[in-house]
Scaffold this motif. Structure first.
Motif, PDB file in Angstrom:
ATOM      1  N   LEU A  32      -3.972   6.256  14.098  1.00 23.08           N
ATOM      2  CA  LEU A  32      -3.631   6.347  12.674  1.00 23.08           C
ATOM      3  C   LEU A  32      -4.799   6.986  11.936  1.00 23.08           C
ATOM      4  O   LEU A  32      -5.946   6.547  12.091  1.00 23.08           O
ATOM      5  CB  LEU A  32      -3.397   4.940  12.109  1.00 23.08           C
ATOM      6  CG  LEU A  32      -3.321   4.882  10.582  1.00 23.08           C
ATOM      7  CD1 LEU A  32      -1.981   5.377  10.094  1.00 23.08           C
ATOM      8  CD2 LEU A  32      -3.586   3.479  10.074  1.00 23.08           C
ATOM      9  N   SER A  34      -5.628   9.143   7.976  1.00 17.73           N
ATOM     10  CA  SER A  34      -5.074   9.713   6.745  1.00 17.73           C
ATOM     11  C   SER A  34      -5.478  11.180   6.580  1.00 17.73           C
ATOM     12  O   SER A  34      -5.076  11.820   5.615  1.00 17.73           O
ATOM     13  CB  SER A  34      -5.527   8.901   5.525  1.00 17.73           C
ATOM     14  OG  SER A  34      -6.932   8.923   5.435  1.00 17.73           O
ATOM     15  N   ALA A  56      -0.033   8.821  13.826  1.00 19.36           N
ATOM     16  CA  ALA A  56       0.617   8.410  12.578  1.00 19.36           C
ATOM     17  C   ALA A  56      -0.305   8.778  11.431  1.00 19.36           C
ATOM     18  O   ALA A  56      -1.511   8.513  11.498  1.00 19.36           O
ATOM     19  CB  ALA A  56       0.852   6.910  12.578  1.00 19.36           C
ATOM     20  N   GLY A  58      -1.470   8.141   7.788  1.00 19.45           N
ATOM     21  CA  GLY A  58      -1.396   7.165   6.709  1.00 19.45           C
ATOM     22  C   GLY A  58      -2.752   6.546   6.479  1.00 19.45           C
ATOM     23  O   GLY A  58      -3.669   6.702   7.290  1.00 19.45           O
ATOM     24  N   SER A  59      -2.865   5.833   5.366  1.00 16.99           N
ATOM     25  CA  SER A  59      -4.155   5.240   5.009  1.00 16.99           C
ATOM     26  C   SER A  59      -4.196   3.758   5.362  1.00 16.99           C
ATOM     27  O   SER A  59      -3.227   3.025   5.120  1.00 16.99           O
ATOM     28  CB  SER A  59      -4.402   5.399   3.509  1.00 16.99           C
ATOM     29  OG  SER A  59      -5.509   4.611   3.126  1.00 16.99           O
ATOM     30  N   ASP A  62      -3.260   1.493   2.525  1.00 15.24           N
ATOM     31  CA  ASP A  62      -1.884   1.480   2.017  1.00 15.24           C
ATOM     32  C   ASP A  62      -1.150   0.297   2.651  1.00 15.24           C
ATOM     33  O   ASP A  62      -0.614   0.377   3.768  1.00 15.24           O
ATOM     34  CB  ASP A  62      -1.221   2.825   2.388  1.00 15.24           C
ATOM     35  CG  ASP A  62       0.189   2.952   1.854  1.00 15.24           C
ATOM     36  OD1 ASP A  62       0.817   1.912   1.534  1.00 15.24           O
ATOM     37  OD2 ASP A  62       0.677   4.092   1.779  1.00 15.24           O
ATOM     38  N   GLU A  64       1.665  -1.359   2.221  1.00 17.28           N
ATOM     39  CA  GLU A  64       3.069  -1.289   2.618  1.00 17.28           C
ATOM     40  C   GLU A  64       3.215  -0.478   3.908  1.00 17.28           C
ATOM     41  O   GLU A  64       3.907  -0.883   4.852  1.00 17.28           O
ATOM     42  CB  GLU A  64       3.846  -0.610   1.489  1.00 17.28           C
ATOM     43  CG  GLU A  64       5.272  -1.067   1.407  1.00 17.28           C
ATOM     44  CD  GLU A  64       5.980  -0.343   0.269  1.00 17.28           C
ATOM     45  OE1 GLU A  64       5.410  -0.265  -0.849  1.00 17.28           O
ATOM     46  OE2 GLU A  64       7.091   0.154   0.525  1.00 17.28           O
ATOM     47  N   TYR A  65       2.523   0.657   3.929  1.00 20.55           N
ATOM     48  CA  TYR A  65       2.578   1.535   5.102  1.00 20.55           C
ATOM     49  C   TYR A  65       2.054   0.812   6.345  1.00 20.55           C
ATOM     50  O   TYR A  65       2.664   0.848   7.417  1.00 20.55           O
ATOM     51  CB  TYR A  65       1.749   2.811   4.832  1.00 20.55           C
ATOM     52  CG  TYR A  65       1.689   3.736   6.010  1.00 20.55           C
ATOM     53  CD1 TYR A  65       2.646   4.734   6.185  1.00 20.55           C
ATOM     54  CD2 TYR A  65       0.700   3.595   6.986  1.00 20.55           C
ATOM     55  CE1 TYR A  65       2.609   5.573   7.293  1.00 20.55           C
ATOM     56  CE2 TYR A  65       0.654   4.418   8.095  1.00 20.55           C
ATOM     57  CZ  TYR A  65       1.613   5.408   8.236  1.00 20.55           C
ATOM     58  OH  TYR A  65       1.573   6.212   9.338  1.00 20.55           O
ATOM     59  N   ILE A  66       0.920   0.137   6.195  1.00 24.02           N
ATOM     60  CA  ILE A  66       0.291  -0.540   7.341  1.00 24.02           C
ATOM     61  C   ILE A  66       1.169  -1.685   7.849  1.00 24.02           C
ATOM     62  O   ILE A  66       1.374  -1.847   9.061  1.00 24.02           O
ATOM     63  CB  ILE A  66      -1.123  -1.055   6.946  1.00 24.02           C
ATOM     64  CG1 ILE A  66      -2.074   0.127   6.731  1.00 24.02           C
ATOM     65  CG2 ILE A  66      -1.683  -2.021   7.992  1.00 24.02           C
ATOM     66  CD1 ILE A  66      -2.372   0.958   7.970  1.00 24.02           C
ATOM     67  N   ASP A  68       4.413  -1.945   7.591  1.00 23.98           N
ATOM     68  CA  ASP A  68       5.576  -1.335   8.267  1.00 23.98           C
ATOM     69  C   ASP A  68       5.195  -0.889   9.675  1.00 23.98           C
ATOM     70  O   ASP A  68       5.934  -1.109  10.637  1.00 23.98           O
ATOM     71  CB  ASP A  68       6.069  -0.089   7.507  1.00 23.98           C
ATOM     72  CG  ASP A  68       6.910  -0.470   6.312  1.00 23.98           C
ATOM     73  OD1 ASP A  68       7.203  -1.668   6.164  1.00 23.98           O
ATOM     74  OD2 ASP A  68       7.245   0.441   5.525  1.00 23.98           O
ATOM     75  N   LEU A  69       4.020  -0.251   9.781  1.00 20.81           N
ATOM     76  CA  LEU A  69       3.557   0.253  11.084  1.00 20.81           C
ATOM     77  C   LEU A  69       3.376  -0.913  12.066  1.00 20.81           C
ATOM     78  O   LEU A  69       3.821  -0.846  13.225  1.00 20.81           O
ATOM     79  CB  LEU A  69       2.232   1.010  10.898  1.00 20.81           C
ATOM     80  CG  LEU A  69       1.635   1.643  12.143  1.00 20.81           C
ATOM     81  CD1 LEU A  69       2.440   2.880  12.561  1.00 20.81           C
ATOM     82  CD2 LEU A  69       0.176   2.081  11.894  1.00 20.81           C
ATOM     83  N   VAL A 340       4.158  11.697   9.239  1.00 23.40           N
ATOM     84  CA  VAL A 340       4.139  10.708   8.150  1.00 23.40           C
ATOM     85  C   VAL A 340       5.125   9.585   8.460  1.00 23.40           C
ATOM     86  O   VAL A 340       6.189   9.842   8.996  1.00 23.40           O
ATOM     87  CB  VAL A 340       4.467  11.378   6.803  1.00 23.40           C
ATOM     88  CG1 VAL A 340       4.547  10.336   5.692  1.00 23.40           C
ATOM     89  CG2 VAL A 340       3.391  12.390   6.488  1.00 23.40           C
TER      90      VAL A 340
END
Ligand code: NAD
Ligand code: TDX
Length: 340
Positions: A32, A34, A56, A58-59, A62, A64-66, A68-69, A340
């Motif tokens: 991961l 960003s 992947a 993403g930050s 983040d 929500e993103y993390i 979900d991952l 993304v």
């Protein structure tokens, strides 16, 4: 075994990805990143050819993103390399260091708590100990040395370490921390001393040495660092800190002169410039804990490591040119969309 490697498109992260693909070819890896200015997706071209490696974008900050991952992937191990890493930039703009290094680490720790992991490993730095006097060569950083930071960068890394230890004690999260000295080797962004000096020397530009050039750093070849992290994660004790370094202290001016000599360039390219604000004098690691517990010792001598590092930059001029021209950022932008 599924491993999340954050910050894997940067210098040490890239080297670690290739090290692990070779050392543990049966594991599954998610990298991961960003893709900030320090990330380079092209570094991972060869890794992306492996079926057990995915990227992947993403930050770590983040939430929500993390979350979900983590929900999707069920990681066994999380190794956090992602950070803003350059001291000079932290003096110019501290805010982003807090966002990534402190908030980002806290988001990862929360995700690890919620979804469960076998180990969260925080890649930290010797800079959390502050500096040592130049005239006391008998003093070294041990794991017991108090945290005493100098720059916004090191303060943000120390904060991340404190949070990591707090999640171990308060929530019983299985964590470890490694604190390494200055790394050098392939894929290092040309803002750091060694690749910057190689780049400038090759172009016959002036080499800016801060202050009197007598500050001391303890240099470690990046592959030795990667091997140490692998050992700590797989065999190191939970809740522990391990210092990593190879007793290879050099004054900055010595390093710069070595690079010039190897490239056949004159010392007259050296230009002493204003000192860095708050410039740490000397770093020096006592690696007895990792040596005693895990049998780790560095394998690459500085004389060999600097030679192969210089050869790598000579053989990969396009890598450096893409950074100078900004082409790598355009590549990150267009190719990064796929992930993304
Ligand atoms: P680097 O700057 O080369 O790479 C950092 C990577 O993290 C980049 O790929 C960048 O895109 C990514 N990143 C930054 N912010 C992010 C975010 N919010 N979310 C996801 N990814 C993000 O750094 P490096 O020199 O490879 O250092 C890696 C780690 O090792 C850092 O934690 C650093 O503190 C530590 N460390 C570095 C050294 C050294 O000498 N370089 C020594 C000891 C410890
Ligand atoms: O142009 C320069 N001229 C110069 O004299 C630069 C970029 C650096 N320097 C000096 C400052 C330091 O004394 O060289 C030494 C090394 O500088 P950096 O490469 O910026 O590294 P340092 O500040 O020591 O921090 C590094 O080691 C620990 C990494 O950048 C950190 O991420 C890591 O945690």
């Amino acid at each position: 075994m599924k491993i999340l490697i954050t910050g894997g498109a940067g210098f040490i992260g890239t080297n670690f990805v290739y090290y692990m693909l070779k050392a543990h070819p049966d594991f599954d890896y998610v990298c991961l990143d960003s893709l900030t200015y320090a990330g380079n997706l092209k570094n991972l071209d060869k890794a992306l050819e492996h079926r057990n490696f995915t990227f992947a974008k993403g930050s770590i900050a983040d939430r929500e993103y993390i979350f979900d991952l983590f929900a999707r992937e069920s990681f066994d191990i999380v190794i956090n390399f992602a950070a803003e890493s350059h001291v000079d930039r932290s003096i110019e703009n501290p805010g982003v260091f807090l966002e990534t290094n402190v908030i980002g680490t806290s988001v990862l720790l929360d995700a690890c708590r919620k979804y469960g992991i076998r180990r969260f490993h925080q890649v930290s730095t010797d800079e959390v100990y502050g500096d040592l006097p130049i005239d006391r060569p008998d003093l070294f950083f041990t794991e017991e040395t108090p945290l005493h930071t100098s720059s916004p960068y090191s303060a943000s890394k120390a904060s991340a370490d404190l949070l990591t230890m707090a999640y171990s004690r308060t929530f019983g999260l299985p964590v470890s921390i490694s604190r390494c000295s200055n790394n050098y080797g392939p894929y290092q962004f040309p803002e750091k001393l060694i690749p910057l000096m190689i780049k400038k020397a090759l172009r016959d530009e002036k080499l800016p040495v801060y202050g009197n050039g007598l500050n001391v750093r303890d240099w470690l070849y990046v592959e030795d660092h990667c091997r140490a992290i692998d050992l700590v994660v797989m065999k190191g004790r939970e809740g522990q800190v391990y210092n990593i370094g190879g007793h290879n202290e050099k004054q900055n001016i010595e390093v710069v002169k070595t690079i010039l000599a190897q490239l056949g360039k004159p010392d007259t390219l050296i230009e002493y410039v204003a000192d860095r604000a708050g410039h740490d004098l000397r770093y020096a690691i006592d690696p007895s804990k990792i040596h005693g517990e895990l049998g780790w010792l560095p394998e690459t001598e500085f004389s060999a490591g600097i030679k192969s590092t210089i050869s790598w930059y000579l053989d990969n001029k396009e890598w450096m040119d893409d950074i100078s021209s900004g082409a790598y950022a355009l590549y990150n932008e267009s190719e990064g969309k796929k992930y993304v």
